[in-house]
Scaffold this motif. Structure first.
Motif, PDB file in Angstrom:
ATOM      1  N   GLU A 231     -39.196 -53.399 -35.418  1.00  0.00           N
ATOM      2  CA  GLU A 231     -39.031 -52.180 -36.208  1.00  0.00           C
ATOM      3  C   GLU A 231     -37.583 -51.701 -36.184  1.00  0.00           C
ATOM      4  O   GLU A 231     -37.053 -51.260 -37.208  1.00  0.00           O
ATOM      5  CB  GLU A 231     -39.967 -51.084 -35.673  1.00  0.00           C
ATOM      6  N   ALA A 232     -36.940 -51.774 -35.049  1.00  0.00           N
ATOM      7  CA  ALA A 232     -35.529 -51.379 -34.935  1.00  0.00           C
ATOM      8  C   ALA A 232     -34.648 -52.297 -35.781  1.00  0.00           C
ATOM      9  O   ALA A 232     -33.719 -51.847 -36.458  1.00  0.00           O
ATOM     10  CB  ALA A 232     -35.084 -51.401 -33.474  1.00  0.00           C
ATOM     11  N   ASP A 233     -34.962 -53.612 -35.743  1.00  0.00           N
ATOM     12  CA  ASP A 233     -34.194 -54.560 -36.563  1.00  0.00           C
ATOM     13  C   ASP A 233     -34.389 -54.285 -38.044  1.00  0.00           C
ATOM     14  O   ASP A 233     -33.444 -54.397 -38.841  1.00  0.00           O
ATOM     15  CB  ASP A 233     -34.619 -55.992 -36.245  1.00  0.00           C
ATOM     16  N   ALA A 234     -35.621 -53.922 -38.423  1.00  0.00           N
ATOM     17  CA  ALA A 234     -35.906 -53.644 -39.829  1.00  0.00           C
ATOM     18  C   ALA A 234     -35.108 -52.430 -40.308  1.00  0.00           C
ATOM     19  O   ALA A 234     -34.577 -52.422 -41.436  1.00  0.00           O
ATOM     20  CB  ALA A 234     -37.398 -53.417 -40.030  1.00  0.00           C
ATOM     21  N   VAL A 235     -34.993 -51.385 -39.476  1.00  0.00           N
ATOM     22  CA  VAL A 235     -34.215 -50.198 -39.831  1.00  0.00           C
ATOM     23  C   VAL A 235     -32.734 -50.559 -39.954  1.00  0.00           C
ATOM     24  O   VAL A 235     -32.047 -50.133 -40.898  1.00  0.00           O
ATOM     25  CB  VAL A 235     -34.416 -49.081 -38.784  1.00  0.00           C
ATOM     26  N   ARG A 236     -32.260 -51.339 -39.010  1.00  0.00           N
ATOM     27  CA  ARG A 236     -30.842 -51.735 -39.039  1.00  0.00           C
ATOM     28  C   ARG A 236     -30.519 -52.520 -40.301  1.00  0.00           C
ATOM     29  O   ARG A 236     -29.516 -52.247 -40.977  1.00  0.00           O
ATOM     30  CB  ARG A 236     -30.515 -52.575 -37.801  1.00  0.00           C
ATOM     31  N   ILE A 237     -31.345 -53.501 -40.646  1.00  0.00           N
ATOM     32  CA  ILE A 237     -31.105 -54.328 -41.833  1.00  0.00           C
ATOM     33  C   ILE A 237     -31.194 -53.492 -43.099  1.00  0.00           C
ATOM     34  O   ILE A 237     -30.376 -53.629 -44.030  1.00  0.00           O
ATOM     35  CB  ILE A 237     -32.104 -55.497 -41.868  1.00  0.00           C
ATOM     36  N   ASP A 238     -32.188 -52.589 -43.138  1.00  0.00           N
ATOM     37  CA  ASP A 238     -32.357 -51.758 -44.329  1.00  0.00           C
ATOM     38  C   ASP A 238     -31.139 -50.865 -44.554  1.00  0.00           C
ATOM     39  O   ASP A 238     -30.672 -50.715 -45.698  1.00  0.00           O
ATOM     40  CB  ASP A 238     -33.609 -50.895 -44.178  1.00  0.00           C
ATOM     41  N   ARG A 239     -30.600 -50.294 -43.497  1.00  0.00           N
ATOM     42  CA  ARG A 239     -29.424 -49.412 -43.635  1.00  0.00           C
ATOM     43  C   ARG A 239     -28.183 -50.216 -44.031  1.00  0.00           C
ATOM     44  O   ARG A 239     -27.366 -49.757 -44.828  1.00  0.00           O
ATOM     45  CB  ARG A 239     -29.192 -48.665 -42.320  1.00  0.00           C
ATOM     46  N   LEU A 240     -28.039 -51.419 -43.471  1.00  0.00           N
ATOM     47  CA  LEU A 240     -26.905 -52.255 -43.855  1.00  0.00           C
ATOM     48  C   LEU A 240     -26.983 -52.641 -45.330  1.00  0.00           C
ATOM     49  O   LEU A 240     -25.986 -52.601 -46.055  1.00  0.00           O
ATOM     50  CB  LEU A 240     -26.859 -53.514 -42.986  1.00  0.00           C
ATOM     51  N   GLN A 241     -28.154 -53.033 -45.765  1.00  0.00           N
ATOM     52  CA  GLN A 241     -28.305 -53.456 -47.156  1.00  0.00           C
ATOM     53  C   GLN A 241     -28.019 -52.318 -48.134  1.00  0.00           C
ATOM     54  O   GLN A 241     -27.478 -52.549 -49.218  1.00  0.00           O
ATOM     55  CB  GLN A 241     -29.724 -54.003 -47.374  1.00  0.00           C
ATOM     56  N   LYS A 242     -28.377 -51.104 -47.752  1.00  0.00           N
ATOM     57  CA  LYS A 242     -28.191 -49.973 -48.654  1.00  0.00           C
ATOM     58  C   LYS A 242     -26.775 -49.404 -48.609  1.00  0.00           C
ATOM     59  O   LYS A 242     -26.259 -48.947 -49.627  1.00  0.00           O
ATOM     60  CB  LYS A 242     -29.180 -48.868 -48.306  1.00  0.00           C
ATOM     61  N   TYR A 243     -26.145 -49.413 -47.418  1.00  0.00           N
ATOM     62  CA  TYR A 243     -24.879 -48.683 -47.274  1.00  0.00           C
ATOM     63  C   TYR A 243     -23.714 -49.533 -46.740  1.00  0.00           C
ATOM     64  O   TYR A 243     -22.567 -49.096 -46.775  1.00  0.00           O
ATOM     65  CB  TYR A 243     -25.074 -47.494 -46.310  1.00  0.00           C
ATOM     66  N   GLY A 244     -23.984 -50.722 -46.256  1.00  0.00           N
ATOM     67  CA  GLY A 244     -22.927 -51.496 -45.602  1.00  0.00           C
ATOM     68  C   GLY A 244     -21.856 -52.039 -46.527  1.00  0.00           C
ATOM     69  O   GLY A 244     -20.676 -52.087 -46.166  1.00  0.00           O
TER      70      GLY A 244
END
Length: 405
Positions: free
Chosen positions: A301-314
């Protein structure tokens, strides 16, 4: 004194551009030599041409031009005359004839040229050689600018022989050419260490249109070379090579960035070059309370949040590229990336290789390609991880620049 031979027409039987058939039928001459002889015979008496004009009109090199002249001399269509001035030897002059001067050569031509050597019914024109000596010898770079009776002068300066208005125009044009040269020369980065005379000669060899293009595009060329941290050649080399034209060559390092369509090879290279940069985490919005709770739990779940934030804002620029792709709007990509992208391979959206690329994107937190209806994508050749490593190495310098917009 220059070693270039000045060419002067000899006396002809007519003032018209009537060229005997045997000029075209003399099989001893190469096609290039026949062209040169025809070209010179079409000119009026005492027409002066520097070898540079032959190079330009014949679209050939200096050695080829000299070879054609040597053919004309060998077979009697031209003779070399050594000029004398004040008791000293001067320039070498070629006198051109419409019939071979060698009697044996004339017999050979006569056997194959029909009536070319039959006696004429009219008396030949009684034209005496001009008492005016030929123009001084000029180098190929000068283009004989001091002579009003040359192809180069007529084409480049628009002079009209024998006209006082033309003489004034030539003087004014030469002043303008020199003024433009000095203004341009000061802008060239290596001018302090260059040979100004070599650059001036190269400048004079350009056409008016080429000089105008050089003046207009040199600042852009200089900026492009500085952008890639390249080295500047001597100004004369730049002018002779018309290097500013490389700005329009997509394969040149100094070419101007051009717009490329979504999902094309160059578009994909531009996107990957941006993704290989570190993500812009400083501008990301703060996680929500729910996301903070997921991050605190760790695991998938933590990895999913990290990836989602990177994809949207990175990588906001990549997100912009994806948004523009829905409207079929491309982006600009620098030439070096365009050149690298030529080695990309085509992959269908549903292929297993495309799925492996998608997983490689997800592991890195990269936004995957939007579904706009395109079925084919382009990626660096090979398996994703290895291909990305090679691409990263090849584009290391480009990632330090603004390479896509």
């Amino acid at each position: 004194m220059s070693s270039e031979a000045t060419i002067r027409r000899g006396v002809r039987n007519s003032r018209y551009a009537a060229i005997p058939n045997h000029v075209f039928e003399d099989s001893r001459l190469s096609m290039e030599a026949r062209w040169l002889l025809s070209y010179l015979l079409s000119k009026p008496d005492n027409w002066t041409v520097v070898i540079g004009d032959i190079i330009k009109k014949g679209n050939c090199g200096r050695d080829k031009a000299r070879g054609m002249i040597a053919e004309l001399v060998k077979f009697g269509y031209a003779e070399r005359e050594q000029q004398r001035a004040d008791g000293k030897f001067g320039s070498s002059v070629l006198v051109i004839f419409d019939e071979p001067r060698d009697s044996h050569a004339a017999e050979i031509v006569g056997e194959t040229s029909g009536v070319a050597f039959l006696p004429q019914t009219d008396l030949p024109a009684t034209v005496s050689p001009s008492p005016v000596p030929p123009s001084p010898v000029k180098s190929a770079h000068s283009n004989n600018l001091d002579s009003a009776n040359t192809d180069c002068q007529k084409e480049r300066e628009g002079a009209r022989a024998g006209s006082e208005e033309s003489d004034t125009s030539v003087v004014e044009d030469r002043k303008r050419i020199e003024r433009d040269f000095k203004a341009w020369y000061r802008t060239w980065p290596t001018s302090l260490n260059d040979s100004e005379q070599a650059a001036r000669d190269a400048w004079a060899a350009l056409t008016p249109e080429e000089r105008a293009a050089c003046i207009e595009r040199t600042p852009t060329f200089i900026s492009a070379v500085k952008a890639i941290k390249g080295k500047f050649t001597f100004s004369s080399v730049y002018l002779k090579g018309k290097a500013w034209e490389k700005l329009d060559d997509p394969k040149s390092e100094v070419a101007l960035p051009t717009v490329h369509n979504p999902f094309s090879r160059a578009w994909m290279a531009g996107m990957l070059a941006i993704l290989l940069r570190p993500p812009l985490t400083a501008n990301m919005p703060a996680p929500t309370k729910f996301q903070l709770g997921q991050i605190a739990q760790g695991g998938d779940e933590a990895d999913a949040v990290r990836i989602d934030r990177l994809q949207k804002y990175g990588w906001p620029r990549v997100n912009t590229m994806h948004q523009r792709a829905f409207d079929r709007q491309g982006v600009t990509v620098p030439p070096p990336l365009v050149a690298i992208s030529e080695g990309f391979e085509q992959v269908h959206r549903d292929a297993d290789l495309a799925k492996r690329w998608k997983r490689a994107f997800e592991r890195r937190g990269w936004p995957w390609l939007p579904n706009t209806g395109h079925e084919w994508f382009f990626f660096p050749a090979g398996e994703p991880d290895e291909a990305l490593a090679k691409f990263s190495e090849a584009t290391a310098r480009e990632r330090g620049d603004d390479d896509a917009a």
